[in-house]
Design an enzyme around this catalytic site. Structure first.
Site, PDB file in Angstrom:
ATOM      1  N   VAL A  28       0.814  -1.213   0.000  1.00  0.00           N
ATOM      2  CA  VAL A  28       0.000   0.000   0.000  1.00  0.00           C
ATOM      3  C   VAL A  28       0.852   1.268   0.000  1.00  0.00           C
ATOM      4  O   VAL A  28       0.463   2.281  -0.587  1.00  0.00           O
ATOM      5  CB  VAL A  28      -0.981  -0.016   1.195  1.00  0.00           C
TER       6      VAL A  28
ATOM      7  N   CYS B 262      20.949  -2.032   1.657  1.00  0.00           N
ATOM      8  CA  CYS B 262      20.069  -2.140   0.495  1.00  0.00           C
ATOM      9  C   CYS B 262      19.652  -0.758   0.001  1.00  0.00           C
ATOM     10  O   CYS B 262      19.636  -0.498  -1.207  1.00  0.00           O
ATOM     11  CB  CYS B 262      18.844  -2.974   0.846  1.00  0.00           C
TER      12      CYS B 262
ATOM     13  N   CYS C 135      13.495  -8.504   4.163  1.00  0.00           N
ATOM     14  CA  CYS C 135      12.735  -9.135   3.078  1.00  0.00           C
ATOM     15  C   CYS C 135      13.217 -10.545   2.764  1.00  0.00           C
ATOM     16  O   CYS C 135      12.429 -11.386   2.326  1.00  0.00           O
ATOM     17  CB  CYS C 135      12.778  -8.263   1.828  1.00  0.00           C
TER      18      CYS C 135
ATOM     19  N   GLY D 138       8.019   4.615  -1.068  1.00  0.00           N
ATOM     20  CA  GLY D 138       6.973   4.648  -0.054  1.00  0.00           C
ATOM     21  C   GLY D 138       7.501   4.731   1.360  1.00  0.00           C
ATOM     22  O   GLY D 138       6.787   4.391   2.304  1.00  0.00           O
TER      23      GLY D 138
END
Length: 350
Positions: A18, A98, A195, A122
């Protein structure tokens, strides 16, 4: 800013979640020509799932979309150093690495190649651009989601090309925007901390490397051997759980010694430190670190910052003097320096 200098296009890093979805939507609403891009960082189903989700977002927003395959580079430059750091008794922060190499390194190069004026993500952070030559990252309005800690590594030239559309929004406001426009990501779950470790089992991940550290001794700071450990990668400074030691008071990991292959433990007061060294310093101010007497230092993501003074101690290195001793200052973690809500720099704890 003149009309001719206003940005007209933006490359948005899409994850399928989102946050990046609404970041792209907001830039569209501002009239920018938006393109989406996703980094393929993981092989197999995990990487394909991210690409598919990001592709659906791009289709909903009707924007061009491309994928940048970074699987081999990500393994070599982020995942392998992560394993190595744990095996060396350090507590690494792969998100910082990263961000520096991929999300704001490689993707800025892609933005240049595509002729985009801006790169947007985001992240929950804001930018202070009142001094055009020294743009700086600031904490997000939603302090519960603030990610400025992970962005200290960005340079002034990079920050001049970056925007964070969500910086003034709360998470709930972001979800409301997505639902208002009928975007599927409005009901997506939260992303995991790291992740490439979706189950948060760092030990298992490190032990997929055949070079995992061997068993060794658990040693009190006074030199007494209290037991054995199954590899220093299983411990971090400040840890209490899992020691399984009978002692007159609670014991904590005070330091890790990869050369002697020892986990050194002690009572809580021995965890407290007021001074430490930070290396690989990134500093984003025209004045030297010593010039500031109103800095605070944050030694991990959810840590409450503490007032500090800095003293240069070598190339890209400073000595940090805290006004109050802190527990769990772990080598390898990021130490980030704030002036109020503004990030002035940061580096890695030695």
């Amino acid at each position: 800013m003149t009309e001719n200098s206003r940005p007209r296009s933006a490359l948005v890093a899409l994850s399928g979640g989102v946050d990046s979805t609404v970041a792209a939507l907001l830039l569209q609403q501002q009239g920018l020509a938006v393109q989406g891009i996703t980094l393929r960082l993981l092989p197999g189903a995990a990487g394909e799932a991210t690409i598919a989700a990001a592709g659906r977002v791009a289709a909903e927003l009707a924007i061009p979309f491309r994928v940048c395959d970074c699987v081999d580079d990500f393994e070599r430059q982020v995942m392998t150093p992560f394993r190595r750091s744990y095996c060396q008794g350090r507590t690494p922060n792969p998100c910082v690495l990263c961000n520096r190499l991929f999300k704001f390194g490689l993707l800025l190069d892609e933005a240049d190649r595509l002729g985009c004026d801006l790169l947007a993500t985001g992240h929950y952070a804001r930018l202070d651009q009142r001094q055009p030559d020294w743009p700086r990252v600031c904490r997000a309005s939603d302090l519960r989601k603030d990610q400025s800690y992970f962005l200290f590594c960005l340079s002034s030239p990079q920050l001049a090309r970056i925007c964070f559309p969500l910086g003034d929004l709360t998470k709930e406001q972001v979800r409301q925007q997505a639902r208002r426009f009928g975007l599927a990501a409005g009901d997506s779950g939260e992303s995991q901390d790291v992740c490439f470790i979706p189950d948060n089992d760092y030990i298992r991940f490190v032990e997929t490397d055949a070079a995992s550290p061997p068993a060794g001794a658990l040693v009190h700071v006074d030199g007494r051997v209290l037991g054995n450990h199954n590899g220093i990668h299983r411990y971090t400074v400040g840890q209490r759980r899992g020691l399984n030691l009978a002692w007159r008071e609670p014991l904590y990991v005070v330091r890790l010694d990869p050369i002697a292959n020892q986990v050194v433990v002690g009572e809580r007061p021995l965890l407290l430190r007021e001074t430490f060294e930070v290396t690989e310093l990134v500093w984003n101010a025209p004045q030297s670190p010593e010039a500031f007497d109103d800095l605070c230092c944050q030694i991990r993501y959810r840590h409450q910052p503490v007032a500090a003074r800095l003293q240069s101690s070598g190339p890209q290195q400073v000595r940090v003097q805290l006004t109050a001793p802190q527990a769990g200052i772990a080598p390898g973690q990021a130490a980030v320096f704030y002036q109020g809500d503004t990030v002035l720099g940061g580096g890695f704890i030695l």
